[in-house]
Design a protein around this motif. Structure first.
Motif, PDB file in Angstrom:
ATOM      1  N   VAL A  22       1.138  -2.435   7.412  1.00 50.17           N
ATOM      2  CA  VAL A  22      -0.056  -2.807   6.340  1.00 50.17           C
ATOM      3  C   VAL A  22       0.004  -1.503   5.332  1.00 50.17           C
ATOM      4  CG1 VAL A  22      -0.996  -4.739   7.415  1.00 50.17           C
ATOM      5  CG2 VAL A  22      -2.068  -2.619   7.479  1.00 50.17           C
ATOM      6  N   LYS A  30      -1.066 -11.778   9.028  1.00 51.31           N
ATOM      7  CA  LYS A  30      -2.246 -12.087   9.142  1.00 51.31           C
ATOM      8  C   LYS A  30      -3.089 -11.533   8.235  1.00 51.31           C
ATOM      9  CE  LYS A  30      -1.361 -14.566  12.905  1.00 51.31           C
ATOM     10  NZ  LYS A  30      -0.993 -15.983  12.659  1.00 51.31           N
ATOM     11  N   TRP A  31      -2.300 -10.364   7.406  1.00 45.41           N
ATOM     12  CA  TRP A  31      -3.214  -9.635   6.517  1.00 45.41           C
ATOM     13  C   TRP A  31      -2.212  -9.258   5.203  1.00 45.41           C
ATOM     14  CZ3 TRP A  31      -8.091  -7.884   5.824  1.00 45.41           C
ATOM     15  CH2 TRP A  31      -8.440  -7.032   4.904  1.00 45.41           C
ATOM     16  N   SER A  57       1.370  -7.012   3.748  1.00 48.48           N
ATOM     17  CA  SER A  57       2.018  -6.497   4.871  1.00 48.48           C
ATOM     18  C   SER A  57       3.293  -6.224   4.338  1.00 48.48           C
ATOM     19  CB  SER A  57       2.062  -7.792   5.847  1.00 48.48           C
ATOM     20  OG  SER A  57       0.790  -7.988   6.660  1.00 48.48           O
ATOM     21  N   THR A  85      -5.510  -2.552  13.320  1.00 50.30           N
ATOM     22  CA  THR A  85      -6.415  -3.638  13.155  1.00 50.30           C
ATOM     23  C   THR A  85      -5.581  -4.844  12.499  1.00 50.30           C
ATOM     24  OG1 THR A  85      -8.321  -2.093  12.783  1.00 50.30           O
ATOM     25  CG2 THR A  85      -8.779  -4.346  12.042  1.00 50.30           C
ATOM     26  N   TYR A  86      -4.846  -4.420  11.489  1.00 53.94           N
ATOM     27  CA  TYR A  86      -4.371  -5.259  10.686  1.00 53.94           C
ATOM     28  C   TYR A  86      -2.806  -5.971  10.882  1.00 53.94           C
ATOM     29  CZ  TYR A  86      -8.710  -4.626   8.217  1.00 53.94           C
ATOM     30  OH  TYR A  86      -9.945  -4.334   8.084  1.00 53.94           O
ATOM     31  N   CYS A 120      -4.782 -10.687  -4.562  1.00 56.78           N
ATOM     32  CA  CYS A 120      -5.214  -9.711  -3.308  1.00 56.78           C
ATOM     33  C   CYS A 120      -5.522  -8.302  -4.106  1.00 56.78           C
ATOM     34  CB  CYS A 120      -4.034  -9.811  -2.269  1.00 56.78           C
ATOM     35  SG  CYS A 120      -4.076  -8.214  -1.476  1.00 56.78           S
ATOM     36  N   ASP A 166      -6.141  -5.295  -2.636  1.00 58.52           N
ATOM     37  CA  ASP A 166      -5.145  -4.387  -2.041  1.00 58.52           C
ATOM     38  C   ASP A 166      -3.796  -4.309  -2.314  1.00 58.52           C
ATOM     39  OD1 ASP A 166      -7.284  -3.221  -0.672  1.00 58.52           O
ATOM     40  OD2 ASP A 166      -7.170  -4.365   1.013  1.00 58.52           O
TER      41      ASP A 166
END
Length: 174
Positions: free
Chosen positions: A162, A143-144, A147, A31-32, A75, A77
């Motif tokens: 990721v 994009k996330w 990374s 997805t990421y 962030c 995460d």
């Protein structure tokens, strides 16, 4: 008879829909990380400011494996990954493996104090710009966050992900 056929058709449709949904990957990379640089691609060089006011470039680590971590203090995460990243750093940092974290923070004081307060004692760099406005995020198709890339001593991407566990597994395999 038409009702039975309709019921059977409905049950089959439900069955195949459930099967299709269960086939969806649980891997966050699906997805990421779809746009991250692919293995074998030459990692673009860049130069960023360090917390100490100097500069750091990817090319400074030529000839080494480089764990290239894109993150930010804001962030959740990324912050959750810091203890694990510290463990990986402790286990693998050497004259052959370097770590470079690239921050998308805009506040230098928050960025530098987070590094200091969390004992992140490896190389750091930032443009001190918003994530989507940075050159380095464009170069690496970030994009996330987080990374993470593993770059080989030849300057080519080995892995873009990721998932920090994948970086650790790749380092174990070196």
């Amino acid at each position: 008879m038409k009702k039975i056929v309709a019921i059977i058709a409905s049950l089959l449709a439900l069955f195949f829909t459930a099967k299709a949904q269960s086939a969806v990957s649980d891997d966050p990379d699906d997805t990421y990380a779809t746009e991250l640089l692919k293995p074998g691609v030459t990692a673009p060089d860049f130069t960023l400011g360090t917390p100490e006011g100097k500069s750091v470039s990817l090319s400074d680590f030529k000839g080494k494996y480089v764990v290239l971590d894109f993150w930010a203090t804001w962030c959740p995460d990324c912050r959750a990954d810091v203890p694990h990243l510290k463990e990986i750093h402790k286990a693998y940092a050497s004259d052959k493996v370097a770590f470079l974290s690239v921050s998308f923070d805009t506040d230098k004081d928050k960025w530098t104090s987070y590094i200091r307060d969390n004992g992140m004692d490896w190389a750091h760099g930032s443009e001190l710009k918003k994530w989507k406005e940075t050159t380095v995020s464009s170069l690496y198709y970030v994009k996330w966050i987080p990374s993470i890339y593993l770059i080989g001593p030849d300057g080519k991407v080995i892995l873009g992900t990721v998932v920090l566990d994948k970086i650790e597994a790749a380092l174990k395999g070196l």
